[in-house]
Design an enzyme around this catalytic site. Sequence first.
Site, PDB file in Angstrom:
ATOM      1  CB  THR A  72      -1.044  -0.055   1.151  1.00 33.20           C
ATOM      2  OG1 THR A  72      -1.951   1.037   0.987  1.00 33.20           O
ATOM      3  CG2 THR A  72      -0.407   0.030   2.517  1.00 33.20           C
ATOM      4  CE  LYS A  76      -1.388   0.806  -3.719  1.00 31.32           C
ATOM      5  NZ  LYS A  76      -2.756   1.136  -4.099  1.00 31.32           N
ATOM      6  CG  ASP A 113      -5.291  -0.761  -6.198  1.00 32.97           C
ATOM      7  OD1 ASP A 113      -5.811  -1.368  -5.249  1.00 32.97           O
ATOM      8  OD2 ASP A 113      -4.238  -0.118  -6.088  1.00 32.97           O
ATOM      9  N   GLY A 136      -8.911  13.734  -9.697  1.00 35.88           N
ATOM     10  CA  GLY A 136      -7.559  13.362  -9.306  1.00 35.88           C
ATOM     11  C   GLY A 136      -6.786  12.792 -10.478  1.00 35.88           C
ATOM     12  N   GLY A 138      -3.436  11.231  -9.551  1.00 35.07           N
ATOM     13  CA  GLY A 138      -2.302  10.603  -8.867  1.00 35.07           C
ATOM     14  C   GLY A 138      -2.260   9.111  -9.154  1.00 35.07           C
ATOM     15  NE  ARG A 160      -4.088  20.491  -5.912  1.00 33.22           N
ATOM     16  CZ  ARG A 160      -3.543  20.182  -4.751  1.00 33.22           C
ATOM     17  NH1 ARG A 160      -4.009  20.736  -3.639  1.00 33.22           N
ATOM     18  NH2 ARG A 160      -2.560  19.321  -4.679  1.00 33.22           N
ATOM     19  N   GLY A 242     -14.277   3.983   0.553  1.00 35.41           N
ATOM     20  CA  GLY A 242     -13.172   3.163   0.070  1.00 35.41           C
ATOM     21  C   GLY A 242     -13.145   1.747   0.604  1.00 35.41           C
TER      22      GLY A 242
HETATM   23  P1  NDP Z   1      -1.481  10.754  -4.938  1.00 34.44           P
HETATM   24  O1  NDP Z   1      -0.630  11.509  -3.980  1.00 34.44           O
HETATM   25  O2  NDP Z   1      -0.798   9.916  -5.972  1.00 34.44           O
HETATM   26  O3  NDP Z   1      -2.421  11.803  -5.727  1.00 34.44           O
HETATM   27  C1  NDP Z   1      -3.052  12.825  -5.043  1.00 34.44           C
HETATM   28  C2  NDP Z   1      -4.123  13.485  -5.922  1.00 34.44           C
HETATM   29  O4  NDP Z   1      -4.929  14.302  -5.061  1.00 34.44           O
HETATM   30  C3  NDP Z   1      -3.594  14.405  -7.014  1.00 34.44           C
HETATM   31  O5  NDP Z   1      -4.457  14.328  -8.117  1.00 34.44           O
HETATM   32  C4  NDP Z   1      -3.658  15.787  -6.331  1.00 34.44           C
HETATM   33  O6  NDP Z   1      -3.798  16.851  -7.238  1.00 34.44           O
HETATM   34  C5  NDP Z   1      -4.939  15.639  -5.549  1.00 34.44           C
HETATM   35  N1  NDP Z   1      -5.073  16.514  -4.382  1.00 34.44           N
HETATM   36  C6  NDP Z   1      -4.354  16.457  -3.236  1.00 34.44           C
HETATM   37  N2  NDP Z   1      -4.808  17.379  -2.352  1.00 34.44           N
HETATM   38  C7  NDP Z   1      -5.822  18.032  -2.967  1.00 34.44           C
HETATM   39  C8  NDP Z   1      -6.697  19.091  -2.572  1.00 34.44           C
HETATM   40  N3  NDP Z   1      -6.614  19.660  -1.365  1.00 34.44           N
HETATM   41  N4  NDP Z   1      -7.626  19.512  -3.460  1.00 34.44           N
HETATM   42  C9  NDP Z   1      -7.720  18.938  -4.680  1.00 34.44           C
HETATM   43  N5  NDP Z   1      -6.932  17.935  -5.113  1.00 34.44           N
HETATM   44  C10 NDP Z   1      -5.994  17.485  -4.260  1.00 34.44           C
HETATM   45  O7  NDP Z   1      -2.490   9.900  -4.041  1.00 34.44           O
HETATM   46  P2  NDP Z   1      -3.104   8.444  -4.305  1.00 34.44           P
HETATM   47  O8  NDP Z   1      -3.614   8.387  -5.690  1.00 34.44           O
HETATM   48  O9  NDP Z   1      -2.141   7.419  -3.857  1.00 34.44           O
HETATM   49  O10 NDP Z   1      -4.341   8.396  -3.249  1.00 34.44           O
HETATM   50  C11 NDP Z   1      -5.503   9.202  -3.423  1.00 34.44           C
HETATM   51  C12 NDP Z   1      -6.581   8.792  -2.410  1.00 34.44           C
HETATM   52  O11 NDP Z   1      -7.046   7.476  -2.656  1.00 34.44           O
HETATM   53  C13 NDP Z   1      -6.101   8.798  -0.957  1.00 34.44           C
HETATM   54  O12 NDP Z   1      -7.135   9.412  -0.179  1.00 34.44           O
HETATM   55  C14 NDP Z   1      -5.975   7.334  -0.595  1.00 34.44           C
HETATM   56  O13 NDP Z   1      -6.192   7.128   0.777  1.00 34.44           O
HETATM   57  C15 NDP Z   1      -7.059   6.713  -1.444  1.00 34.44           C
HETATM   58  N6  NDP Z   1      -6.849   5.275  -1.786  1.00 34.44           N
HETATM   59  C16 NDP Z   1      -7.737   4.309  -1.343  1.00 34.44           C
HETATM   60  C17 NDP Z   1      -7.586   2.952  -1.691  1.00 34.44           C
HETATM   61  C18 NDP Z   1      -8.556   1.908  -1.186  1.00 34.44           C
HETATM   62  O14 NDP Z   1      -8.274   0.709  -1.243  1.00 34.44           O
HETATM   63  N7  NDP Z   1      -9.699   2.296  -0.703  1.00 34.44           N
HETATM   64  C19 NDP Z   1      -6.484   2.497  -2.560  1.00 34.44           C
HETATM   65  C20 NDP Z   1      -5.593   3.589  -2.961  1.00 34.44           C
HETATM   66  C21 NDP Z   1      -5.796   4.915  -2.578  1.00 34.44           C
HETATM   67  P3  NDP Z   1      -2.501  17.591  -7.893  1.00 34.44           P
HETATM   68  O15 NDP Z   1      -2.073  16.730  -9.038  1.00 34.44           O
HETATM   69  O16 NDP Z   1      -3.050  18.907  -8.321  1.00 34.44           O
HETATM   70  O17 NDP Z   1      -1.473  17.691  -6.806  1.00 34.44           O
END
Ligand code: NDP
Length: 272
Positions: A72, A76, A113, A136, A138, A160, A242
């Site tokens: 996790t 990854k 995933d 998002g 990420g 964003r 989630g």
């Molecule tokens: P990353 O760090 O890779 O990506 C973060 C993303 O969030 C980017 O698109 C970023 O935008 C955006 N972001 C961050 N803060 C803000 C904000 N305040 N306002 C708007 N956009 C924002 O994170 P992950 O992809 O690894 O994880 C994302 C979410 O998914 C987490 O909450 C994680 O806990 C959850 N998750 C849950 C899983 C499950 O099994 N349920 C599995 C994997 C993840 P920018 O590009 O502009 O910075």
Amino acid sequence: MTEAFRWREAPHAQFAVIGSPVSHSLSPRMQNAALAEMGLPLRYVAIEVPVGEVGEALARLRDLEYVGANVTVPHKAEAFGWLAEVDDSARRLSVVNTVRFSGPRGPEGISTDGPGFLDTLADLNVQPAARATLLGAGGSARAIAAALADAGYAVSIFNRTRERAEKLIADLNIDAAILDLPEVRSADVVVNATAASLTGGDLGIDWASAQPETIAYDLMYAGGLTPFLLAAANCGLRTVDGRALLVAQGARSLEWWLGRAAPRGVMTEAIR
Ligand code: NDP
């Protein structure tokens, strides 16, 4: 909180989730409930692994004869780099969330995933070519965008930082639209794959403009509704957190390790 072991002190067990931090993970509770239901005297533990030590930690688990590990945040991509064998979807995303130590050519990895996320949409009766708005760009958004587009959903992405959404679409070579605003008016499902729920950040969504049957789906799970889900629920919309994805991806991992159907109902109950 789950007891989290340091990797150098990994106990006798067969499965683990590695992450940092990992003590909040619901995976041990969920997977141990599944193993008990399956009548298997096997143990699943949480192991804290600092960034930069993922390869050493996985090698240690292999030497201790672990069967498999879930990977996790934030490991990854680092785990992907350690593996000898990965499947096509993991290679495309350059990440894995599941490792099996006993592959014929060494440890193997897959990413459950994306397929797990599609399982949860099927459970919600959201079928291709429904309209999915993804917030998002990420790591998680990449896995979900690829799965959605490949399965034939109509994908729109808002991030964003717009350039990152453009790069995601180009890197994955998928058919998806980019939104200038987090527009939900024409979405069947709105997926929050941002980290905004972690910080309480407001995504500025006008939920009142959504169709009454639109589903709000947050990848994050926490006790109670996240701000994203609360705002949607206040407009009378259906919400999913989630834990649905946690169960679906975890069940697929277990099935890959054991070659048997995983008891999804028991897993869902265990983390309720
Ligand atoms: P990353 O760090 O890779 O990506 C973060 C993303 O969030 C980017 O698109 C970023 O935008 C955006 N972001 C961050 N803060 C803000 C904000 N305040 N306002 C708007 N956009 C924002 O994170 P992950 O992809 O690894 O994880 C994302 C979410 O998914 C987490 O909450 C994680 O806990 C959850 N998750 C849950 C899983 C499950 O099994 N349920 C599995 C994997 C993840 P920018 O590009 O502009 O910075």
